[in-house]
Design a protein around this motif. Structure first.
Motif, short mmCIF file in Angstrom:
data_model
loop_
_atom_site.label_atom_id
_atom_site.label_comp_id
_atom_site.label_asym_id
_atom_site.label_seq_id
_atom_site.Cartn_x
_atom_site.Cartn_y
_atom_site.Cartn_z
N ILE A 45 0.73 -1.18 0.02
CA ILE A 45 0.18 -0.03 0.02
C ILE A 45 0.89 1.21 -0.04
CG2 ILE A 45 -1.56 1.40 1.47
CD1 ILE A 45 -2.98 -1.29 2.15
N LEU A 46 1.87 1.52 0.79
CA LEU A 46 3.06 2.34 0.95
C LEU A 46 3.45 2.54 -0.26
CD1 LEU A 46 4.41 1.85 4.43
CD2 LEU A 46 2.79 3.55 3.76
N ARG A 47 3.86 1.34 -1.07
CA ARG A 47 4.62 1.52 -2.39
C ARG A 47 3.73 2.11 -3.55
NH1 ARG A 47 4.32 -4.11 -4.75
NH2 ARG A 47 1.91 -3.23 -4.92
N ALA A 107 10.72 -2.33 -6.47
CA ALA A 107 11.83 -1.90 -7.53
C ALA A 107 11.38 -1.75 -8.88
CB ALA A 107 13.12 -2.45 -7.34
N SER A 108 10.72 -2.81 -9.17
CA SER A 108 10.11 -2.98 -10.47
C SER A 108 8.77 -1.67 -10.63
CB SER A 108 9.33 -4.46 -10.72
OG SER A 108 10.30 -5.49 -10.48
N VAL A 109 8.11 -1.62 -9.79
CA VAL A 109 7.02 -0.69 -9.80
C VAL A 109 7.79 0.73 -10.11
CG1 VAL A 109 5.17 0.48 -8.71
CG2 VAL A 109 5.44 -1.74 -8.47
N ALA A 118 17.56 6.58 -6.66
CA ALA A 118 17.33 6.74 -5.34
C ALA A 118 15.77 6.21 -5.07
CB ALA A 118 17.48 8.20 -4.90
N GLY A 119 15.02 6.75 -6.14
CA GLY A 119 13.52 6.27 -5.72
C GLY A 119 13.27 4.81 -5.86
N VAL A 120 14.04 4.15 -6.89
CA VAL A 120 13.86 2.65 -7.04
C VAL A 120 14.45 2.05 -5.65
CG1 VAL A 120 14.91 0.64 -8.12
CG2 VAL A 120 14.13 2.75 -9.50
N LEU A 160 18.59 -1.64 -5.43
CA LEU A 160 19.95 -1.08 -6.23
C LEU A 160 20.47 -1.74 -7.54
CD1 LEU A 160 21.64 1.48 -6.44
CD2 LEU A 160 22.99 0.57 -4.81
N ALA A 161 20.32 -3.13 -7.18
CA ALA A 161 20.84 -4.18 -8.23
C ALA A 161 19.93 -3.95 -9.19
CB ALA A 161 21.08 -5.54 -7.45
#
Length: 201
Positions: A45-47, A107-109, A118-120, A160-161
């Motif tokens: 939900i936060l994502r 990370a995919s979203v 940074a956002g990912v 990050l990866a």
């Protein structure tokens, strides 16, 4: 398809994790269900809110039904005194499955929404640990991610990866599977060797 599998694997694993935290803290049935739902769905939900999307768990029935099914099954087994998972290592393994799955999902979203590195990383971290933080705050505990060794670091590293893989054009099902397996293995290694970040006295 792989992202969808990661999403529901994370939901099921974190529902189980939330259930056992609720039992360990001696919560009543409502508390146990809330613990499972917050752990499993809170990070997603936060994502989605950070990515300016309508939370999937508030529109599609499958995430809620998954948590409900897993938790009800475990509650029924416990009430009928059937043996359940009591091994600490097995609990950590299940929790690692959820954490790494959600880190990849977050990370995919973020990548699909055009976020920078940074956002990912932030969305991977938030998705992986956000539900656990909400759960721990609800039951008046210091969130595990703040003192749980490499737990948060692994979530950040996975995010990050995946960003790096996307930049060099290597983000595909095979590399995502390897990233998932590597993240889970690293979490289990950190638990076994008791790796921790430095603490100030």
């Amino acid at each position: 398809m792989l992202l969808l599998i990661a999403e529901y694997l994370g939901i099921a694993a974190f529902a189980l994790s939330g259930f056992y935290i609720g039992v360990r803290e001696r919560l009543d049935l409502l508390g146990i269900y809330l613990s499972a739902f917050l752990t499993a769905l809170g990070g997603g939900i936060l994502r989605d809110l950070l990515a300016d999307r309508t939370p999937i768990s508030l529109t599609a029935p499958a995430p809620t039904l998954t948590v409900l099914a897993v938790t009800t099954f475990l509650v029924a087994r416990r009430m009928h005194r059937h043996p359940t998972i009591d091994s600490k290592r097995l609990f950590v393994f299940v929790d690692a499955l959820g954490m790494v799955s959600f880190a990849i999902s977050g990370a995919s979203v973020a990548l699909s929404s055009g976020f920078n590195a940074a956002g990912v990383t932030l969305l991977a971290f938030t998705t992986a640990v956000g539900g656990g933080i909400l759960r721990d705050v609800l039951i008046n505990k210091v969130p595990y991610v703040l003192h749980g060794g490499f737990y948060g670091i692994i979530a950040i590293g996975v995010g990050l990866a995946l960003w790096l893989l996307q930049q060099i054009g290597w983000a595909n099902d095979a590399t995502l599977t390897l990233l998932f397996l590597g993240g889970v293995a690293l979490r289990m290694l950190a638990y076994t060797l008791r790796w921790e970040l430095p603490r100030l006295s």
